[in-house]
Write an enzyme that holds these catalytic residues in place. Structure first.
Site, PDB file in Angstrom:
ATOM      1  N   GLU A 429       1.010  -6.043  12.357  1.00 23.44           N
ATOM      2  CA  GLU A 429       1.198  -6.913  13.520  1.00 23.44           C
ATOM      3  C   GLU A 429       1.485  -8.355  13.119  1.00 23.44           C
ATOM      4  OE1 GLU A 429      -2.298  -6.754  16.031  1.00 23.44           O
ATOM      5  OE2 GLU A 429      -3.650  -6.683  14.327  1.00 23.44           O
ATOM      6  N   ASP A 453       0.993  -8.403  19.128  1.00 20.88           N
ATOM      7  CA  ASP A 453       0.858  -9.554  18.244  1.00 20.88           C
ATOM      8  C   ASP A 453       2.111  -9.756  17.392  1.00 20.88           C
ATOM      9  OD1 ASP A 453      -1.571 -10.892  18.752  1.00 20.88           O
ATOM     10  OD2 ASP A 453      -2.651  -9.157  17.987  1.00 20.88           O
TER      11      ASP A 453
HETATM   12  C1  PEP Z   1      -1.171  -5.361  19.235  1.00 17.05           C
HETATM   13  O1  PEP Z   1      -1.308  -6.516  18.816  1.00 17.05           O
HETATM   14  O2  PEP Z   1      -0.082  -4.850  19.504  1.00 17.05           O
HETATM   15  C2  PEP Z   1      -2.365  -4.518  19.466  1.00 17.05           C
HETATM   16  C3  PEP Z   1      -2.250  -3.243  19.737  1.00 17.05           C
HETATM   17  O3  PEP Z   1      -3.582  -5.099  19.403  1.00 17.05           O
HETATM   18  P1  PEP Z   1      -4.162  -6.088  20.521  1.00 17.05           P
HETATM   19  O4  PEP Z   1      -3.255  -6.002  21.730  1.00 17.05           O
HETATM   20  O5  PEP Z   1      -5.532  -5.635  20.839  1.00 17.05           O
HETATM   21  O6  PEP Z   1      -4.107  -7.402  19.858  1.00 17.05           O
HETATM   22 MG    MG Z   2      -3.169  -7.191  17.952  1.00 19.93          MG
END
Ligand code: PEP
Ligand code: MG
Length: 543
Positions: A429, A453
């Site tokens: 990410e 992210d």
């Molecule tokens: C993301 O960043 O795509 C993810 C799945 O984690 P979160 O949305 O919890 O940051």
């Molecule tokens: Mg994330």
């Protein structure tokens, strides 16, 4: 009838009574007290009321989570009676001639700072408790009571904004929809709404002072509209839409038990994302093949202290057992940015999304990390658990994690408890992780791409900033190229790659993801059957 438009984060429809959630982020104002003794009497009254609330919370917690976890409410009751704290509030009212709310808030901040600066870890952790009791007192003083989900009928929650920790504490059975003035479509609150199957609109320019509890409202996520006091005609129209949506959902039900296979025979795993043990019900209801992302940090939110290793072990084990042998990928603590818990004492940061968060906290505060790893490894002995680590940017971080896993293993050996080292993957990410995904693939068992992210960091767009929603474009060529690159690098090393960010559920891209060769898509439970439909209708690979 009053109509507003907003941004829809879950395209459902609901009709019901309004429940206004007053702003919990108290902007306490300093005011001159005309009658200081009357202000002090108000503090005494608020203390009494708070004691009553804490007593009720204690009784409820004893029944639901046991005496040990409920004890925190007794600690809060004792703190409220502390002479130093109470004298300091009264002193301030007398000497500075200020209102009770202001004296409580300032005293709370001062005491909390003193505790946070102490060497003793136990005393340090009390800083959050002081804040909590002061907030409770201010709420009682200003009449901003918490919502009583016990007695509330199912309602549409109207608020200025909702934090993830407020959202996770709500009784989902009592929420028909969310409507907020602020918020971004990529925030965790929006993700939670999607996870719960709850129609939700954000960015609605309403004046909360003009809205009252019990007023009827239609939340139309399809038209991105909210209508207060609808006409009979509008109400009937909404009822017809609700019926249509129900029928569409029923049609999707025929896909339960069917494979996720394209017309040319290409298969893909479709898993679901969850945030709590109770979400497993949605996973089973929607026939997901497993859990591709359990956001474990939600176990840490809305609490007064760290969940113990035992509490975590029970939660992870329960999920693994409920899902009966299917894969459960548990992501380790991803706290920070919009997911805040006071007892972590993370402090204020200029740039929290790029700050001290997620794996960075785990690598620095290894006691917190090891407690979670021990819980995960113990639970892995009871089901098909995999673990993945968030926010990775380097191979060094992964090697450091493996060292800590080894230490946790040694501790479990010494405790002589059964455990298993699970399959270990990482979230991709950050752009850094994408660029070295060839090296990372050699170290780990799988990749799960966090497009939420990844989009934020690649496009330099704060996912929390509602003004940037129009710029946040996860279809950007750069993101799609990155997903392809990560998938190819995983496959070169014989590892699998999936997507667990919201983009995985984007039906416009299902075909593209199949072409890229992704092995798994993990989506909110409500999207599982819709993605299955798109996969089964896909002509990828058909000549
Ligand atoms: C993301 O960043 O795509 C993810 C799945 O984690 P979160 O949305 O919890 O940051
Ligand atoms: Mg994330």
């Amino acid at each position: 009838m009053i109509k507003f438009s907003g941004k829809s984060v879950y395209k459902g429809i609901a009709v019901g009574p309004v429940a206004v959630l007053k702003n919990n982020d108290f902007q306490v104002k300093r005011a001159k007290a005309e009658d200081v003794e009357a202000e002090i009497a108000r503090v005494e009254e608020a203390v009494e009321k708070s004691q009553e609330q804490l007593g009720q919370l204690y009784d409820k917690a004893v029944k639901e989570v046991g005496e040990a976890s409920a004890a925190i409410f007794e600690v809060h009751q004792m703190m409220l009676e502390d002479d130093d704290y109470r004298d300091s509030i009264c002193n301030m009212i007398r000497t500075e001639q200020v209102n009770a709310e202001y004296a409580v808030a300032v005293t709370g901040d001062n005491f909390s700072e003193i505790f946070a600066g102490m060497d003793d870890d136990y005393m340090k952790a009390r800083a959050a408790d002081i804040k909590d009791i002061s907030n409770r007192l201010v709420r009682c003083l200003s009449g901003q009571e918490n919502m009583d989900f016990e007695t509330m009928e199912p309602s549409v929650i109207i608020a200025e904004d909702l934090s993830p920790s407020e959202t996770v504490q709500m009784d989902k059975k009592k929420i028909l929809a969310f409507v907020t003035v602020h918020g971004s479509t990529n925030s965790h609150t929006a993700i939670l709404a999607r996870m719960m199957n709850i129609p939700a609109l954000i960015g609605v320019p309403m004046d909360l002072d003009e809205i009252h509890n019990g007023q009827t409202v239609i939340v139309d996520g399809l038209k991105s509209e909210v209508i207060f006091d609808p006409t009979e005609e509008e109400r009937c129209e909404a009822e017809v839409k609700i019926q249509n949506e129900k029928e569409k959902l029923e049609l999707l039900q025929t896909l339960k038990g069917k494979e996720n296979v394209t017309l040319s025979g290409r298969k893909i795993h479709i898993y679901a994302n969850i945030g709590s043990v109770s979400d497993v019900g949605y996973v089973l209801e929607n026939d997901a093949g497993g859990i591709g992302l359990f956001r474990s940090e939600f176990l840490y939110l809305g609490k007064d202290d760290f969940p113990t290793e035992e509490e975590q072990f029970q939660a992870y084990k329960q999920v693994a057992q409920m899902i009966a042998g299917k894969k459960v990928i548990i992501r380790t603590l991803d706290i920070g940015a919009d997911k805040q818990a006071d007892y972590f004492n993370l402090g204020k940061e200029e740039n929290p999304a790029m700050g001290y968060r997620a794996i960075r906290i785990c690598l620095k505060q290894t006691d917190i990390f090891k407690a979670q790893l021990r819980a995960l490894m113990r639970a892995a002995a009871f089901g098909n658990i995999s673990v993945m680590y968030p926010m990775i940017t380097s191979t060094e971080e992964v090697l450091q994690i493996f060292e800590i896993v080894k230490e946790a293993q040694k501790e479990l050996d010494a405790m002589q408890v059964p455990y298993k080292v699970p399959e270990q993957g990482i979230m991709i990410e950050t752009p850094a992780a994408v660029m070295i995904s060839d090296e990372l693939a050699e170290l780990v068992d799988f990749f799960s791409i966090g497009t939420n992210d990844l989009t934020q960091y690649t496009l330099a767009i704060d996912r929390q900033n509602e003004r940037l929603d129009d710029f946040y474009n996860p279809h950007h060529k750069a993101i799609l190229k990155m997903i392809r690159m990560v998938t190819e690098n995983a496959h070169k090393c014989g590892k699998w790659a999936g997507i667990c960010g919201e983009l995985g559920a984007d039906l416009e891209l299902t075909e593209e993801f199949l072409k890229m060769g992704l092995d798994e898509l993990s989506v909110s439970p409500s999207m599982v059957l819709k993605v299955r439909k798109a996969v089964r209708e896909s002509r990828v690979g058909v000549n």
